[in-house]
Design an enzyme around this catalytic site. Structure first.
Site, PDB file in Angstrom:
ATOM      1  N   HIS A   1      -6.994 117.469 -82.540  1.00  0.00           N
ATOM      2  CA  HIS A   1      -8.244 116.711 -82.606  1.00  0.00           C
ATOM      3  C   HIS A   1      -8.342 115.691 -81.466  1.00  0.00           C
ATOM      4  CE1 HIS A   1      -8.032 117.360 -87.284  1.00  0.00           C
ATOM      5  NE2 HIS A   1      -8.432 118.440 -86.655  1.00  0.00           N
TER       6      HIS A   1
HETATM    7  C1  LIG Z   1      -6.343 125.248 -83.338  1.00  0.00           C
HETATM    8  C2  LIG Z   1      -7.384 124.237 -83.753  1.00  0.00           C
HETATM    9  C3  LIG Z   1      -7.564 123.969 -85.116  1.00  0.00           C
HETATM   10  C4  LIG Z   1      -8.527 123.034 -85.504  1.00  0.00           C
HETATM   11  N1  LIG Z   1      -8.806 122.904 -86.838  1.00  0.00           N
HETATM   12  C5  LIG Z   1      -9.892 122.175 -87.204  1.00  0.00           C
HETATM   13  C6  LIG Z   1     -10.358 122.198 -88.544  1.00  0.00           C
HETATM   14  O1  LIG Z   1      -9.810 122.887 -89.418  1.00  0.00           O
HETATM   15  N2  LIG Z   1     -11.463 121.469 -88.850  1.00  0.00           N
HETATM   16  C7  LIG Z   1     -12.101 120.705 -87.918  1.00  0.00           C
HETATM   17  O2  LIG Z   1     -13.076 120.032 -88.278  1.00  0.00           O
HETATM   18  N3  LIG Z   1     -11.671 120.652 -86.649  1.00  0.00           N
HETATM   19  C8  LIG Z   1     -10.612 121.403 -86.256  1.00  0.00           C
HETATM   20  N4  LIG Z   1     -10.239 121.432 -84.947  1.00  0.00           N
HETATM   21  C9  LIG Z   1     -10.925 120.543 -83.997  1.00  0.00           C
HETATM   22  C10 LIG Z   1     -12.353 120.953 -83.675  1.00  0.00           C
HETATM   23  O3  LIG Z   1     -12.495 122.352 -83.701  1.00  0.00           O
HETATM   24  C11 LIG Z   1     -12.716 120.359 -82.315  1.00  0.00           C
HETATM   25  O4  LIG Z   1     -12.605 118.944 -82.371  1.00  0.00           O
HETATM   26  C12 LIG Z   1     -14.124 120.692 -81.874  1.00  0.00           C
HETATM   27  O5  LIG Z   1     -14.381 122.067 -81.975  1.00  0.00           O
HETATM   28  C13 LIG Z   1     -14.330 120.224 -80.435  1.00  0.00           C
HETATM   29  O6  LIG Z   1     -15.665 120.441 -80.075  1.00  0.00           O
HETATM   30  P1  LIG Z   1     -16.159 120.163 -78.594  1.00  0.00           P
HETATM   31  O7  LIG Z   1     -17.592 120.517 -78.566  1.00  0.00           O
HETATM   32  O8  LIG Z   1     -15.749 118.799 -78.183  1.00  0.00           O
HETATM   33  O9  LIG Z   1     -15.299 121.155 -77.673  1.00  0.00           O
HETATM   34  P2  LIG Z   1     -14.994 122.699 -77.825  1.00  0.00           P
HETATM   35  O10 LIG Z   1     -15.492 123.243 -79.106  1.00  0.00           O
HETATM   36  O11 LIG Z   1     -13.544 122.873 -77.531  1.00  0.00           O
HETATM   37  O12 LIG Z   1     -15.878 123.378 -76.700  1.00  0.00           O
HETATM   38  C14 LIG Z   1     -15.711 123.213 -75.326  1.00  0.00           C
HETATM   39  C15 LIG Z   1     -16.180 124.498 -74.666  1.00  0.00           C
HETATM   40  O13 LIG Z   1     -16.381 124.257 -73.294  1.00  0.00           O
HETATM   41  C16 LIG Z   1     -15.834 125.334 -72.555  1.00  0.00           C
HETATM   42  N5  LIG Z   1     -15.496 124.800 -71.221  1.00  0.00           N
HETATM   43  C17 LIG Z   1     -14.596 123.841 -70.945  1.00  0.00           C
HETATM   44  N6  LIG Z   1     -14.588 123.570 -69.635  1.00  0.00           N
HETATM   45  C18 LIG Z   1     -15.510 124.373 -69.061  1.00  0.00           C
HETATM   46  C19 LIG Z   1     -15.948 124.555 -67.732  1.00  0.00           C
HETATM   47  N7  LIG Z   1     -15.443 123.851 -66.708  1.00  0.00           N
HETATM   48  N8  LIG Z   1     -16.921 125.489 -67.493  1.00  0.00           N
HETATM   49  C20 LIG Z   1     -17.460 126.210 -68.514  1.00  0.00           C
HETATM   50  N9  LIG Z   1     -17.050 126.072 -69.796  1.00  0.00           N
HETATM   51  C21 LIG Z   1     -16.092 125.154 -70.062  1.00  0.00           C
HETATM   52  C22 LIG Z   1     -14.641 125.753 -73.361  1.00  0.00           C
HETATM   53  O14 LIG Z   1     -14.182 127.038 -73.027  1.00  0.00           O
HETATM   54  C23 LIG Z   1     -15.163 125.624 -74.772  1.00  0.00           C
HETATM   55  O15 LIG Z   1     -15.798 126.802 -75.196  1.00  0.00           O
HETATM   56  C24 LIG Z   1      -9.277 122.330 -84.517  1.00  0.00           C
HETATM   57  C25 LIG Z   1      -9.087 122.598 -83.169  1.00  0.00           C
HETATM   58  C26 LIG Z   1      -8.166 123.554 -82.777  1.00  0.00           C
HETATM   59  C27 LIG Z   1      -8.008 123.852 -81.311  1.00  0.00           C
END
Ligand SMILES: Cc1cc2nc3c(=O)[nH]c(=O)nc-3n(C[C@H](O)[C@H](O)[C@H](O)COP(=O)(O)OP(=O)(O)OC[C@H]3O[C@@H](n4cnc5c(N)ncnc54)[C@H](O)[C@@H]3O)c2cc1C
Length: 533
Positions: free
Chosen positions: A468
């Site tokens: 997280h």
């Molecule tokens: C293994 C795991 C288990 C988890 N379990 C839970 C859970 O059970 N419940 C919960 O609430 N949360 C959980 N989390 C945390 C939660 O999923 C994340 O906090 C949340 O999804 C993050 O959202 P975000 O939009 O910040 O980034 P992300 O969802 O990570 O999205 C970022 C996206 O941007 C893309 N990207 C990055 N850099 C670039 C670039 N330069 N060019 C183009 N694309 C790019 C990536 O490929 C990705 O698709 C978990 C996370 C993980 C990894």
């Protein structure tokens, strides 16, 4: 060069929601760039998270720098790399956090982020299958389907009774009025399928002619005219393309990649940029600072062999039965989140709200994530609002080089104390008499690990994170903040950030729900601005 009204970098939890909302009224053209693939076979099946957690086909598979406080281990930092981002590989536990979290953001000076402000967004984004809508707290009809785990198991009942015995009564809705207590987990699973933002937000939007979704497209650098962000340079296969934004570029790359892309583009701490030969376009001290995550010791017990553990039910013939059951009914082991039972508890007298979350998992596994032969239970716990701050900065000016992640875990006395107390509390629950018929032996850390020093030493040697990471482009108005309360990057035009990186503090729980909410709110800010223009 292609031109759009908006360019979104990253199709994850926040980016997926944002792309859906910005393209919904048909008035704006939107380009959504995603570095990863469009889907993965294991992603829709809930238990597939175990196959994706270290799978480079759908995961950035980062590692943190070894730190002496964590016994010089390189902790894994998995991040989703496909449409849906981390919502497509995560453990599917749905927690909003506490009202206190968002009220704290507002108290820090971020107008519009108190719980009263964000509650309508949390309601709008969800369809809570256990009856949303009527209580004014939960949502009905939103894109994200959320439901309580339907699975029944004598272990869950014993845990609920054990909770009662130690003063933690069962809570019917920890995402409602009060988080405290023992709870069946609410999950982003419906009809046995993962509810990622790829499924809930992007699938219904993908045929819109004003939304162009490009997967396999890595944003390498932002394009500026003076202090205005006007586009993105990205790599797709061997081709390097440029796209231009009439209105705005929004970074949704997540807590690791958004600060990386800012630094690659000359925005950040001048010493960091100069060390890698990058010209400073805009000095912003907070970029990459303020990293927080949930440090998560994983305790383990054997269980009596009575079928309560999936170690027995999901091996050999049992696994074949579970697969058949899943195929026919969408239920059983394959349809479960990482943890079907949660506890939210207060480690100290006088706390207004819980400070620790405990995840009870009816299985144990080895370092290769294969189920053990003997029945067992893993218990993952963490302090929900840690104070220790780390950082994420580029290692190199090459966009393909992973950045350097330093957690600085346990550097704060409150974090050390709370983590130790959380372990004592977990033992209290599992050792309550209601668990007598099921509980076997504690093997992690083991009953010989009792003193604070011994417990802390075990934590340093074995704990991982709960995946997280947040806070590396934090929202606020102090010298270390990167975006303002409407998510605009300080001192620049045409650039916002909407993802986990903007959280000023960690929310009390798993972070996916908060990230989707951030994406949804960013769409409101942008659309309000566009309507007023
Ligand atoms: C293994 C795991 C288990 C988890 N379990 C839970 C859970 O059970 N419940 C919960 O609430 N949360 C959980 N989390 C945390 C939660 O999923 C994340 O906090 C949340 O999804 C993050 O959202 P975000 O939009 O910040 O980034 P992300 O969802 O990570 O999205 C970022 C996206 O941007 C893309 N990207 C990055 N850099 C670039 C670039 N330069 N060019 C183009 N694309 C790019 C990536 O490929 C990705 O698709 C978990 C996370 C993980 C990894």
């Amino acid at each position: 060069m292609q031109t759009y009204d908006f360019i979104i970098v990253g199709a994850g939890s926040a980016g997926g929601a944002l792309a859906h909302r910005l393209s919904e009224n048909g008035k704006h053209s939107v380009l959504l760039l995603e570095a990863g693939r469009s889907s993965h076979l294991y992603s829709p099946v809930p238990v597939g998270f175990a196959k994706l957690i270290d799978n480079p086909a759908a995961n950035w598979c980062y590692e943190a720098e070894p730190e002496s406080a964590m016994a010089d281990r390189a902790l894994p930092v998995p991040r989703g790399k496909l449409l849906g981002g981390s919502s497509s590989i995560n453990g599917l536990v749905f927690v909003r956090g506490q009202a206190l979290d968002y009220d704290t953001w507002a108290q820090l000076g971020n107008r519009g982020w108190s719980y009263a402000d964000v509650l309508p967004t949390f309601r709008r984004m969800e369809h809570y299958e256990q009856g949303g809508g009527a209580d004014g707290l939960r949502g009905a009809g939103g894109p994200l389907r959320v439901r309580e785990v339907p699975d029944q198991n004598p272990l869950y009942d014993a845990l609920f009774s054990a909770g009662e015995q130690v003063g933690l009564p069962r809570n019917a809705d920890y995402n409602g009025a009060d988080q405290t207590g023992m709870c069946k987990t609410q999950t982003t699973i419906s009809k046995g399928r993962r509810m990622s933002t790829a499924h809930c937000y992007l699938r219904p939007a993908r045929r819109r002619t004003n939304l162009n979704i490009q997967s396999g497209a890595l944003a390498e650098r932002l394009i500026f005219e003076g202090k205005r962000c006007v586009g993105v340079r990205y790599r797709q296969g061997d081709a390097v393309n440029e796209a231009r934004a009439h209105n705005e570029v929004v970074l949704c790359g997540g807590a690791v990649n958004s600060p990386q892309l800012l630094e690659l583009s000359g925005i950040g701490r001048p010493d960091v940029l100069k060390a890698h030969g990058i010209e400073v376009l805009h000095a912003l001290e907070g970029v990459g600072e303020g990293l927080r995550d949930h440090l998560s010791p994983r305790m383990g017990w054997t269980l009596q062999p009575k079928g309560a553990s999936f170690n027995e039910r999901a091996r050999g013939l049992g696994l074949a039965r579970e697969m058949l059951r899943y195929a026919v009914t969408g239920e059983g082991f394959l349809s479960l989140p990482s943890a079907p039972v949660l506890a939210f508890l207060k480690t100290r007298e006088g706390l207004e709200t819980p400070d620790v979350q405990v995840h009870f998992m009816p299985y144990t596994y080895n370092s290769k994530r294969k189920l053990h032969a003997l029945p067992g239970m893993t218990v993952v716990l963490y302090q929900m609002r840690p104070e220790s701050l780390g950082s994420i900065h580029i290692h190199s000016s090459n966009p393909q080089t992973p950045p350097s992640i330093r957690f600085n875990f346990l550097s704060n006395e409150l974090d050390r104390r709370t983590t130790i107390d959380a372990i004592h509390w977990t033992r209290k629950i599992v050792n309550a008499s209601a668990m007598d018929g099921l509980r076997g032996k504690e093997f992690k850390p083991g009953t010989d690990v009792t003193s604070d020093d011994e417990i802390l030493d075990w934590v340093r040697r074995t704990a991982e994170t709960a995946y997280h990471p947040v806070g590396t482009c934090k929202m606020g108005s102090d010298a270390n903040s990167v975006v303002d309360e409407r998510l605009r990057v300080h001192g620049l035009d045409g650039l916002r950030i909407a993802d986990a990186s903007i959280m000023p503090t960690l929310v009390s729980g798993n972070t996916n729900g908060a990230c989707i909410m951030i994406g949804e709110r960013c769409s409101d800010f942008i659309l309000e601005g566009a309507a007023a223009a």
